[in-house]
Design an enzyme around this catalytic site. Structure first.
Site, PDB file in Angstrom:
ATOM      1  N   LYS B  51       0.824  -1.217   0.000  1.00 32.13           N
ATOM      2  CA  LYS B  51       0.000   0.000   0.000  1.00 32.13           C
ATOM      3  C   LYS B  51       0.857   1.264   0.000  1.00 32.13           C
ATOM      4  CE  LYS B  51      -4.266  -1.792   0.578  1.00 32.13           C
ATOM      5  NZ  LYS B  51      -5.458  -1.476  -0.215  1.00 32.13           N
ATOM      6  N   THR B  72      -8.250   9.441   4.709  1.00 27.47           N
ATOM      7  CA  THR B  72      -8.579   8.159   4.102  1.00 27.47           C
ATOM      8  C   THR B  72      -9.279   7.290   5.136  1.00 27.47           C
ATOM      9  OG1 THR B  72      -7.727   6.362   2.729  1.00 27.47           O
ATOM     10  CG2 THR B  72      -6.431   6.917   4.678  1.00 27.47           C
ATOM     11  N   SER B  75      -8.724  -0.148   7.524  1.00 31.02           N
ATOM     12  CA  SER B  75      -8.605  -0.984   8.717  1.00 31.02           C
ATOM     13  C   SER B  75      -7.137  -1.226   9.036  1.00 31.02           C
ATOM     14  CB  SER B  75      -9.293  -2.325   8.495  1.00 31.02           C
ATOM     15  OG  SER B  75      -8.646  -3.003   7.437  1.00 31.02           O
ATOM     16  N   TYR B 112       3.002   7.154  13.065  1.00 32.00           N
ATOM     17  CA  TYR B 112       3.373   8.022  11.946  1.00 32.00           C
ATOM     18  C   TYR B 112       2.757   9.420  12.076  1.00 32.00           C
ATOM     19  CZ  TYR B 112       4.999   3.700   9.694  1.00 32.00           C
ATOM     20  OH  TYR B 112       5.639   2.525   9.405  1.00 32.00           O
ATOM     21  N   GLY B 178      -9.407  -4.506  -5.193  1.00 37.22           N
ATOM     22  CA  GLY B 178      -8.939  -4.690  -6.562  1.00 37.22           C
ATOM     23  C   GLY B 178      -7.868  -3.713  -7.026  1.00 37.22           C
ATOM     24  N   LYS B 266       9.758 -18.709   6.805  1.00 33.08           N
ATOM     25  CA  LYS B 266      10.185 -17.947   7.999  1.00 33.08           C
ATOM     26  C   LYS B 266       9.822 -16.478   7.915  1.00 33.08           C
ATOM     27  CE  LYS B 266      12.593 -21.703   9.077  1.00 33.08           C
ATOM     28  NZ  LYS B 266      11.929 -22.741   9.878  1.00 33.08           N
TER      29      LYS B 266
END
Lengths: 310, 310
Positions: B51, B72, B75, B112, B178, B266
């Site tokens: 993202k 924005t 979740s 952030y 999508g 891992k």
């Protein structure tokens, strides 16, 4: 006697057979620690730990000499590594496993086709079960950390670092029996080594000879380094090394480091692999500034049960 | 309209700012699946998911145009990515977060420096809370998956693969809104794409237009793709693409794939990242042989709570 020349010989053989493991970084962890942290990712090594190095080297030695099969005792990573290396070499393999070993590690040992023999979860039971079977069946015993071949094999990790980096900064290493630490001390005699131990190990006293400690299984979350006693040859090498520092970390400090590695580095390592970072964070929190700009943290293994939680 | 040229423009900008994520492999997983699996490791991307690509691209667009701040709804991964990109660009950021979002993702968004606004855990509440705040405060809305800039930004992953590999084999992608799938379809029009969905999504019907599905939060462990509806622009792109295949996987199949990625590769990925491998394993189990020798599996993100267990 294990030597630097022996490590070089092991490395020349091993490097064609194993993964040259990558070095990973996280800017978030760098910011927290106060230096650039280079995570040497031995959890991405064949069989999921650095133990594959010593296992492959041992297998070469015994097959050149001729063998009826090999035997070892291990709560996990060493057993997996030897089982894998034996199968690759076409050598029969028996692994003596103490009760309580993680299911993921056991399943992997069986997956590599080794015979598993159970024993009690005490160092004495492990050693005696292994040596009596070795004698009865004429098998070659492969020690997880104390033998010359194992030390020299693990030391190849140091030489691999030298090939990967223009200069090798201080290295943080978790210490159990001392195979990896003593191997790297031979490979990189001029590099500062920070040996990180769980509580009650008394590594400093073992190395300087001020206290003879009893063998026992340390009650630490770091199941790969529950062996308390550093072997005689390992101890000799570490005692003769310059630039050795010991840092003791608590269980809470190991857990906190593991959270960082899982959530920030996104690497699914086992608890033992978090021990060196715990040591570096402790050193950083105790000093106004670190005596170096970069450090290597060895992520020694990634064999942890899926059900494991922090 | 999102275009291949737009993806190229986004990629040229993004590639100097983000991680060129590595491709990891596991011979054990190759053996299980029956082909060479190349794991494109976007969980090692900045902010822990792909993202970051769309977020950085969106931020460039709004700062060039001039902005009072961005908003924005997410979740998790998109929220982290936008919060991080906004901070880097010196732009104020608000993230609308539904109740029940994973704590690790929330903590990162706050870390952030973004403002968090809570809403109910329904697609309608997310969208309306976000758009009414955007209007009231004059903020630029950044859509997690439906907007042209987001689609073109995510598509940069496809062009990065083209730079990394001499030829790009079929790609397995988890599909939520999508954004990633349609971006890659624009970037690599000749590459077979296997779109993997959780149950009840009805992706095939959405793409071929045979059924108008209702928006809802799908009850899947893969929290990154609970959005059921594929956006109109995403749908247009996927409908026009050649070589699109849809595979539906169960929750048990997602869990099984996650175990493999944690224990064999891992890598500490989030459940959504296991969805494409689940699809590949399903395809492999249903066919006598796979129609390719190599496949790319996108590990889309690694933001999972430390307390998460399988």
């Amino acid at each position: 006697m294990a030597t630097a020349t022996g490590v070089q010989r092991a490395h020349d053989h091993i490097k064609t057979l194993l993964v040259h493991t990558p070095i990973l970084t996280s800017s978030t962890i760098d910011g927290l620690v106060g230096c650039k942290v280079l995570f040497k990712s031995e959890h991405l090594q064949k069989t999921g730990s650095f133990k594959a190095r010593g296992a492959v080297h041992n297998m070469k030695i015994v097959t050149e000499r001729g063998t009826k099969g090999v035997i070892t005792h291990s709560s996990g990573n060493h057993g997996q590594a030897v089982a894998w290396a034996a199968r690759a070499a076409g050598v029969g393999c028996t692994v003596v496993v103490p009760e309580g070993a993680p299911a993921a590690k056991l399943a992997a040992i069986e997956g590599y086709g080794a015979r598993i023999v159970r024993c009690e979860n005490t160092p004495a039971s492990r050693a005696s079960t292994c040596s009596s079977l070795a004698e009865a069946e004429g098998l070659d015993e492969i020690h997880p950390c104390y033998s010359i071949d194992t030390i020299e094999g693990q030391g190849s990790l140091g030489l691999e670092l030298k090939e990967q980096l223009s200069s090798v900064p201080p290295i943080f290493i978790a210490v159990g029996g001392g195979g990896l630490a003593s191997g790297i001390a031979l490979a990189l005699p001029d590099t500062p080594l920070y040996l990180v131990e769980p509580e009650e190990k008394k590594l400093t006293q073992q190395i300087d000879g001020s206290e003879e400690v009893q063998q026992l299984s340390l009650p630490t979350i770091a199941d790969g380094i529950r062996t308390r006693v550093v072997g005689p040859e390992n101890k000799r090498i570490l005692a003769e090394s310059k630039n050795i520092h010991v840092i003791t970390v608590s269980e809470a400090e190991i857990r906190a480091a593991m959270v960082l590695i899982w959530t920030r580095l996104k690497q699914h390592v086992e608890p033992t692999a978090a021990v060196p970072l715990a040591g570096l964070i402790k050193l950083s929190s105790q000093s106004p500034s670190l005596p170096f700009q970069e450090a290597i943290v060895i992520l020694c293994g990634g064999n942890v049960d899926v059900s494991f939680t922090l």
